[in-house]
Design a protein around this motif. Structure first.
Motif, PDB file in Angstrom:
ATOM      1  N   ASP A  49       0.857  -1.360   0.036  1.00  0.00           N
ATOM      2  CA  ASP A  49      -0.018   0.156   0.004  1.00  0.00           C
ATOM      3  C   ASP A  49       0.913   1.380  -0.031  1.00  0.00           C
TER       4      ASP A  49
ATOM      5  N   ILE B 104      -5.835  -4.861  -4.463  1.00  0.00           N
ATOM      6  CA  ILE B 104      -5.542  -3.639  -4.214  1.00  0.00           C
ATOM      7  C   ILE B 104      -6.775  -2.922  -4.812  1.00  0.00           C
TER       8      ILE B 104
ATOM      9  N   PHE C   6      -5.827  -1.479   1.361  1.00  0.00           N
ATOM     10  CA  PHE C   6      -5.438  -0.402   0.131  1.00  0.00           C
ATOM     11  C   PHE C   6      -6.119   0.911  -0.028  1.00  0.00           C
TER      12      PHE C   6
ATOM     13  N   CYS D 112      -3.521   3.933  -0.808  1.00  0.00           N
ATOM     14  CA  CYS D 112      -3.376   3.960  -2.404  1.00  0.00           C
ATOM     15  C   CYS D 112      -4.342   4.454  -3.297  1.00  0.00           C
TER      16      CYS D 112
END
Length: 161
Positions: A58, A101, A107, A110
């Motif tokens: 991340d 992700i 996550f 990000c």
């Protein structure tokens, strides 16, 4: 008469599965994985995305998404950033990674960085290229349908006259 439930060989099943694979998706995934590897190597990080633990990945992806540019130094289109996320996620999935992700809460950071960058690019004048294309396509499609309808009406008018 053909059997309702014929025996299918493993080879035939494999051929059917291979037909489902979109060549453009494969190409896109490979392209974005090459961009990731190039970035990771330039920053001194491990370029094997599969080797990271979720928290570390991340953090790396947050930096990657913030720093990523085209090879000529210009920014990617906002929609390209989402394609990139999907391609990296697809690579993880195809390699039996248990993390996503695109979906896992580990996550969030990000994904927020990615969305923030996309918004900043749109504010700077970068458009949603996919939406722009759809709008143009929809308009041209409407014009085509309109033209066909107009010609049909002329034919009907001539016939009934």
């Amino acid at each position: 008469m053909a059997a309702r439930f014929p025996e299918i060989s493993g080879e035939e099943i494999q051929k059917l599965a291979e037909k489902a694979v979109n060549k453009n998706t494969v190409k896109t995934t490979k392209t974005w994985m090459n961009v990731w590897k190039s970035w990771a190597e330039s920053k001194g990080f491990n370029d094997d995305i599969l080797k990271y633990e979720a928290k570390e990945l991340d953090e790396c992806l947050s930096r990657f998404f913030a720093e990523i540019r085209k090879s000529d130094g210009s920014d990617y289109e906002p929609d390209s950033l989402r394609v990139m996320l999907a391609a990296l996620d697809r690579h993880l999935k195809q390699n039996d990674s248990k993390i996503s992700i695109a979906k896992d809460r580990e996550f969030v950071k990000c994904r927020q960085v990615l969305e923030g960058k996309a918004r900043a690019l749109r504010e700077k004048g970068r458009k949603r290229t996919l939406c722009t294309w759809r709008t143009k396509f929809s308009h041209s499609r409407f014009m085509f349908v309109f033209e066909v309808a107009k010609r049909t009406m002329k034919c009907v008018s001539k016939i009934s006259a």
